[in-house]
Design a protein around this motif. Sequence first.
Motif, PDB file in Angstrom:
ATOM      1  N   LEU A   1       0.823  -1.200   0.000  1.00 18.64           N
ATOM      2  CA  LEU A   1       0.000   0.000   0.000  1.00 18.64           C
ATOM      3  C   LEU A   1       0.866   1.262   0.000  1.00 18.64           C
ATOM      4  CD1 LEU A   1      -2.846  -1.113   2.410  1.00 18.64           C
ATOM      5  CD2 LEU A   1      -3.079  -0.534  -0.014  1.00 18.64           C
ATOM      6  N   GLU A   2       2.006   1.208   0.678  1.00 17.05           N
ATOM      7  CA  GLU A   2       2.941   2.338   0.632  1.00 17.05           C
ATOM      8  C   GLU A   2       3.470   2.535  -0.788  1.00 17.05           C
ATOM      9  OE1 GLU A   2       5.802   1.341   3.605  1.00 17.05           O
ATOM     10  OE2 GLU A   2       4.648   2.268   5.237  1.00 17.05           O
ATOM     11  N   HIS A   3       3.694   1.422  -1.481  1.00 13.04           N
ATOM     12  CA  HIS A   3       4.095   1.502  -2.889  1.00 13.04           C
ATOM     13  C   HIS A   3       3.025   2.212  -3.708  1.00 13.04           C
ATOM     14  CE1 HIS A   3       4.899   0.191  -7.029  1.00 13.04           C
ATOM     15  NE2 HIS A   3       3.662  -0.249  -7.037  1.00 13.04           N
ATOM     16  N   VAL A   4       1.773   1.837  -3.514  1.00 20.20           N
ATOM     17  CA  VAL A   4       0.675   2.477  -4.243  1.00 20.20           C
ATOM     18  C   VAL A   4       0.626   3.965  -3.911  1.00 20.20           C
ATOM     19  CG1 VAL A   4      -1.838   2.563  -4.551  1.00 20.20           C
ATOM     20  CG2 VAL A   4      -0.672   0.356  -4.446  1.00 20.20           C
ATOM     21  N   CYS A   5       0.874   4.324  -2.648  1.00 17.27           N
ATOM     22  CA  CYS A   5       0.899   5.736  -2.258  1.00 17.27           C
ATOM     23  C   CYS A   5       2.004   6.496  -2.981  1.00 17.27           C
ATOM     24  CB  CYS A   5       1.091   5.860  -0.752  1.00 17.27           C
ATOM     25  SG  CYS A   5      -0.408   5.600   0.200  1.00 17.27           S
ATOM     26  N   ARG A   6       3.177   5.880  -3.088  1.00 13.63           N
ATOM     27  CA  ARG A   6       4.296   6.554  -3.766  1.00 13.63           C
ATOM     28  C   ARG A   6       3.947   6.864  -5.220  1.00 13.63           C
ATOM     29  NH1 ARG A   6       7.306   3.140  -0.520  1.00 13.63           N
ATOM     30  NH2 ARG A   6       7.552   1.493  -2.065  1.00 13.63           N
ATOM     31  N   PHE A   7       3.152   5.994  -5.822  1.00 13.58           N
ATOM     32  CA  PHE A   7       2.781   6.161  -7.230  1.00 13.58           C
ATOM     33  C   PHE A   7       1.274   6.421  -7.369  1.00 13.58           C
ATOM     34  CE2 PHE A   7       6.695   3.722  -7.233  1.00 13.58           C
ATOM     35  CZ  PHE A   7       7.433   4.327  -8.246  1.00 13.58           C
ATOM     36  N   GLU A   8       0.706   7.075  -6.361  1.00 14.79           N
ATOM     37  CA  GLU A   8      -0.756   7.270  -6.355  1.00 14.79           C
ATOM     38  C   GLU A   8      -1.257   7.966  -7.611  1.00 14.79           C
ATOM     39  OE1 GLU A   8      -4.328   9.156  -3.571  1.00 14.79           O
ATOM     40  OE2 GLU A   8      -2.253   9.204  -2.863  1.00 14.79           O
ATOM     41  N   ALA A   9      -0.585   9.038  -8.032  1.00 14.56           N
ATOM     42  CA  ALA A   9      -1.032   9.773  -9.213  1.00 14.56           C
ATOM     43  C   ALA A   9      -0.962   8.902 -10.462  1.00 14.56           C
ATOM     44  CB  ALA A   9      -0.194  11.030  -9.404  1.00 14.56           C
ATOM     45  N   VAL A  10       0.056   8.060 -10.549  1.00 16.61           N
ATOM     46  CA  VAL A  10       0.218   7.156 -11.691  1.00 16.61           C
ATOM     47  C   VAL A  10      -0.913   6.134 -11.718  1.00 16.61           C
ATOM     48  CG1 VAL A  10       1.669   5.332 -12.674  1.00 16.61           C
ATOM     49  CG2 VAL A  10       2.710   7.430 -11.793  1.00 16.61           C
ATOM     50  N   TYR A  11      -1.161   5.505 -10.571  1.00 16.02           N
ATOM     51  CA  TYR A  11      -2.229   4.502 -10.506  1.00 16.02           C
ATOM     52  C   TYR A  11      -3.598   5.143 -10.737  1.00 16.02           C
ATOM     53  CZ  TYR A  11       0.760   0.671  -8.895  1.00 16.02           C
ATOM     54  OH  TYR A  11       1.702  -0.336  -8.827  1.00 16.02           O
ATOM     55  N   ARG A  12      -3.814   6.320 -10.167  1.00 12.21           N
ATOM     56  CA  ARG A  12      -5.116   6.965 -10.310  1.00 12.21           C
ATOM     57  C   ARG A  12      -5.389   7.347 -11.773  1.00 12.21           C
ATOM     58  NH1 ARG A  12      -8.059   8.476  -6.382  1.00 12.21           N
ATOM     59  NH2 ARG A  12      -6.367   8.598  -4.866  1.00 12.21           N
ATOM     60  N   GLN A  13      -4.367   7.870 -12.453  1.00 12.57           N
ATOM     61  CA  GLN A  13      -4.527   8.236 -13.864  1.00 12.57           C
ATOM     62  C   GLN A  13      -4.850   7.015 -14.726  1.00 12.57           C
ATOM     63  OE1 GLN A  13      -4.665  10.862 -15.760  1.00 12.57           O
ATOM     64  NE2 GLN A  13      -4.034  12.522 -14.419  1.00 12.57           N
ATOM     65  N   ALA A  14      -4.328   5.867 -14.327  1.00  7.80           N
ATOM     66  CA  ALA A  14      -4.476   4.658 -15.146  1.00  7.80           C
ATOM     67  C   ALA A  14      -5.835   3.984 -14.989  1.00  7.80           C
ATOM     68  CB  ALA A  14      -3.371   3.660 -14.802  1.00  7.80           C
ATOM     69  N   LEU A  15      -6.563   4.288 -13.935  1.00 11.04           N
ATOM     70  CA  LEU A  15      -7.857   3.641 -13.680  1.00 11.04           C
ATOM     71  C   LEU A  15      -8.886   4.027 -14.738  1.00 11.04           C
ATOM     72  CD1 LEU A  15      -8.343   4.096  -9.835  1.00 11.04           C
ATOM     73  CD2 LEU A  15      -8.003   1.928 -11.039  1.00 11.04           C
ATOM     74  N   ARG A  16      -9.512   2.969 -15.381  1.00 16.28           N
ATOM     75  CA  ARG A  16     -10.540   3.280 -16.386  1.00 16.28           C
ATOM     76  C   ARG A  16     -11.557   2.146 -16.565  1.00 16.28           C
ATOM     77  NH1 ARG A  16      -7.922   5.179 -21.815  1.00 16.28           N
ATOM     78  NH2 ARG A  16      -6.896   3.197 -21.577  1.00 16.28           N
ATOM     79  N   PRO A  17     -12.235   1.565 -15.637  1.00 14.82           N
ATOM     80  CA  PRO A  17     -12.156   1.792 -14.189  1.00 14.82           C
ATOM     81  C   PRO A  17     -11.096   0.908 -13.519  1.00 14.82           C
ATOM     82  CG  PRO A  17     -13.930   0.279 -14.613  1.00 14.82           C
ATOM     83  CD  PRO A  17     -13.338   0.644 -15.966  1.00 14.82           C
ATOM     84  N   HIS A  18     -10.495  -0.031 -14.310  1.00 15.14           N
ATOM     85  CA  HIS A  18      -9.460  -0.903 -13.755  1.00 15.14           C
ATOM     86  C   HIS A  18      -8.094  -0.501 -14.301  1.00 15.14           C
ATOM     87  CE1 HIS A  18     -12.517  -3.448 -12.019  1.00 15.14           C
ATOM     88  NE2 HIS A  18     -13.108  -3.567 -13.200  1.00 15.14           N
TER      89      HIS A  18
ATOM     90  N   PRO B   1      -4.554  -0.991 -16.270  1.00 15.66           N
ATOM     91  CA  PRO B   1      -4.133  -1.754 -17.447  1.00 15.66           C
ATOM     92  C   PRO B   1      -3.489  -3.070 -17.005  1.00 15.66           C
ATOM     93  CG  PRO B   1      -3.410   0.523 -17.627  1.00 15.66           C
ATOM     94  CD  PRO B   1      -3.919   0.344 -16.224  1.00 15.66           C
ATOM     95  N   THR B   2      -3.574  -4.074 -17.846  1.00 17.00           N
ATOM     96  CA  THR B   2      -3.063  -5.405 -17.506  1.00 17.00           C
ATOM     97  C   THR B   2      -1.619  -5.375 -17.034  1.00 17.00           C
ATOM     98  OG1 THR B   2      -4.560  -6.436 -19.101  1.00 17.00           O
ATOM     99  CG2 THR B   2      -2.652  -7.725 -18.399  1.00 17.00           C
ATOM    100  N   GLU B   3      -0.766  -4.609 -17.722  1.00 19.26           N
ATOM    101  CA  GLU B   3       0.660  -4.586 -17.383  1.00 19.26           C
ATOM    102  C   GLU B   3       0.882  -4.105 -15.947  1.00 19.26           C
ATOM    103  OE1 GLU B   3       0.258  -3.888 -21.829  1.00 19.26           O
ATOM    104  OE2 GLU B   3      -0.729  -3.181 -19.993  1.00 19.26           O
ATOM    105  N   MET B   4       0.139  -3.102 -15.527  1.00 22.89           N
ATOM    106  CA  MET B   4       0.283  -2.561 -14.175  1.00 22.89           C
ATOM    107  C   MET B   4      -0.375  -3.474 -13.147  1.00 22.89           C
ATOM    108  SD  MET B   4      -0.434   1.466 -15.018  1.00 22.89           S
ATOM    109  CE  MET B   4      -0.229   2.013 -13.317  1.00 22.89           C
ATOM    110  N   ARG B   5      -1.522  -3.992 -13.496  1.00 22.98           N
ATOM    111  CA  ARG B   5      -2.255  -4.870 -12.574  1.00 22.98           C
ATOM    112  C   ARG B   5      -1.452  -6.142 -12.305  1.00 22.98           C
ATOM    113  NH1 ARG B   5      -7.187  -7.657 -11.466  1.00 22.98           N
ATOM    114  NH2 ARG B   5      -8.561  -6.279 -10.280  1.00 22.98           N
TER     115      ARG B   5
END
Length: 198
Positions: free
Chosen positions: A91-108, A110-114
């Motif tokens: 979860l700390e990892h997700v926080c570090r890249f929160e803007a990256v993960y949030r931008q990628a949601l559509r609503p899930h 992308p496969t490569e990131m998931r």
Amino acid sequence: MAQTKSRSAVALRDAVVELAQQKPADQINVSELCRAAGITRDTFYRYAASPIQLLAQVLNDDLDTYTALTRHLPAAPAGGTVMDAPSRAWLEHVCRFEAVYRQALRPHLPTEMRDVLLTRIQNFMLTHAARHPHIRPNIDGTVMNERGIRLAAAYAASGSVGAIEAWLASGPIGDLAVPTALIHASAAPWWFSPVDDK
């Protein structure tokens, strides 16, 4: 020559993260990434096949800390559970890249990131179950076998990633204790059995 490659790699990694904070990762093209990093297309293709694959490498490398925690998971701390440290790490990892993960949601994602998250979490669950076989539950009077463990680990990983997607979609991550507790409350209780590190 090695130093030039190293500088190019750093420039590319920085650039892909910066761009992915501004637009969905799967919409970044090679040309704009090369311009942002100040390198040629030929140089880019020495490092990755696509921008989103490069981003996945960056995310995967950042999760090395998470994997390190899975090698020697300590016994449950007072007032916590055996899953607190690894859950907080990803979860700390997700926080570090929160803007990256949030931008990628559509609503899930992308496969490569998931897949980066899924693979790390699933491997952790498999490692944990292998190291502490006594936590495996009985299914119709028989201890869960390897096939069952793989199914359970896949289920736990998919649920965890789905949960963080939903949490990201609902607003800022905020206090990590909240999504950690919610994910743990939704998980199968046997994963949280006490362990003995002797």
